[in-house]
Design an enzyme around this catalytic site. Sequence first.
Site: not given
Length: 150
Positions: A9, A12, A14-16, A120
């Site tokens: 993402c 690095n 939150c999402r990933s 995000d």
Amino acid sequence: MAPKVLIVCLGNICRSPIGEAVLRHVASERGVDLTVDSAGTAGYHVGEEPDERALAVCAKHAVAIDHAARQVNQADFRKFTHILAADEANLRNLLHMQPSDSTAQVKLWGSYADGKPINDPYYGSNKDFQETYRQCLDLSNAFLDDLAKL
């Protein structure tokens, strides 16, 4: 050789890292030998732990998460078999930085399911982090289903 997957993402945090933790968890539950890591296309948060809301959503679902943010580097394109972007902007950044000797398959993670990006959740609420978790769970299963076909 076991697949090696990098979830990517922007920052690095939150999402990933949620995606990394969820994919590792689902692969373990399914008995799939897989190496998983995550990184960001930007270096804004290098060395930081995941966002506290990312930690909370993983804890809520009993998914272990332990990661320090890092930025994608050139070696990642040779180390990993699959580099999966959370959204189109990060996919474009990855394709732009991909070296000519890359051996990784670089694509949108959502392409394994509904084709949708993982939005995000950083400026959102806990509900947005829950949605990110749900998407990562769905995409983890879809990705592993695709690997099983090989």
